[in-house]
Design an enzyme around this catalytic site. Sequence first.
Site, short mmCIF file in Angstrom:
data_model
loop_
_atom_site.label_atom_id
_atom_site.label_comp_id
_atom_site.label_asym_id
_atom_site.label_seq_id
_atom_site.Cartn_x
_atom_site.Cartn_y
_atom_site.Cartn_z
N HIS A 1 -12.28 38.84 14.26
CA HIS A 1 -11.31 37.78 14.49
C HIS A 1 -12.00 36.48 14.88
CE1 HIS A 1 -11.77 39.83 18.38
NE2 HIS A 1 -11.41 38.72 18.97
N ASP B 1 -2.69 33.89 20.48
CA ASP B 1 -3.34 34.71 21.49
C ASP B 1 -2.36 34.82 22.66
OD1 ASP B 1 -4.98 35.56 23.77
OD2 ASP B 1 -6.73 35.00 22.55
N ILE B 2 -2.10 36.02 23.14
CA ILE B 2 -1.13 36.18 24.23
C ILE B 2 -1.74 35.85 25.60
CG2 ILE B 2 0.41 37.77 23.04
CD1 ILE B 2 -0.90 40.02 24.76
N HIS C 1 -11.19 32.88 16.97
CA HIS C 1 -10.33 32.13 17.89
C HIS C 1 -10.30 30.68 17.42
CE1 HIS C 1 -10.14 35.06 21.32
NE2 HIS C 1 -11.27 35.47 20.77
#
Length: 140
Positions: free
Chosen positions: A93, A29-30, A95
């Site tokens: 998605h 994750d950016i 996390h």
Amino acid sequence: MATIFSKIIAGEIPSYKVAEDANFYAFLDINPLVKGHTLVVPKREVDYIYDLSDEELAQMHVFAKHVALAIQKAFPCKKVGEAVIGLEVPHAHIHLIPIQKESDMLFSNPKLKLSQEEFTEIANAINSAWKAESKHGSFI
């Protein structure tokens, strides 16, 4: 129109890939909550995780499990937390977040600002753990 995640999977947008198989892609994750915060996405573009078939959903969670084990080896933590929110990008998605305490999972926490070098080091550490586990057959 392709999602940003589809463009990442296709290599049109760069990412810090940590793992990949025929059906799923995992990358950092950016805007991470902690070092090692990773996203797992299906390569097939689907908005809502529960629109995946039962088989795809099961496969995605098994893939995520192995990524989480690699994260835990690269970043020792009490657990790797899992969150499915999915409002920010219309592509299913998961996390995966290495946590020491429950508050590490609060998405309202300030995001880390990491350099490109730090992202690369983190991705390489998780990918190395992923490959080591895969090589020893621990993911079967």
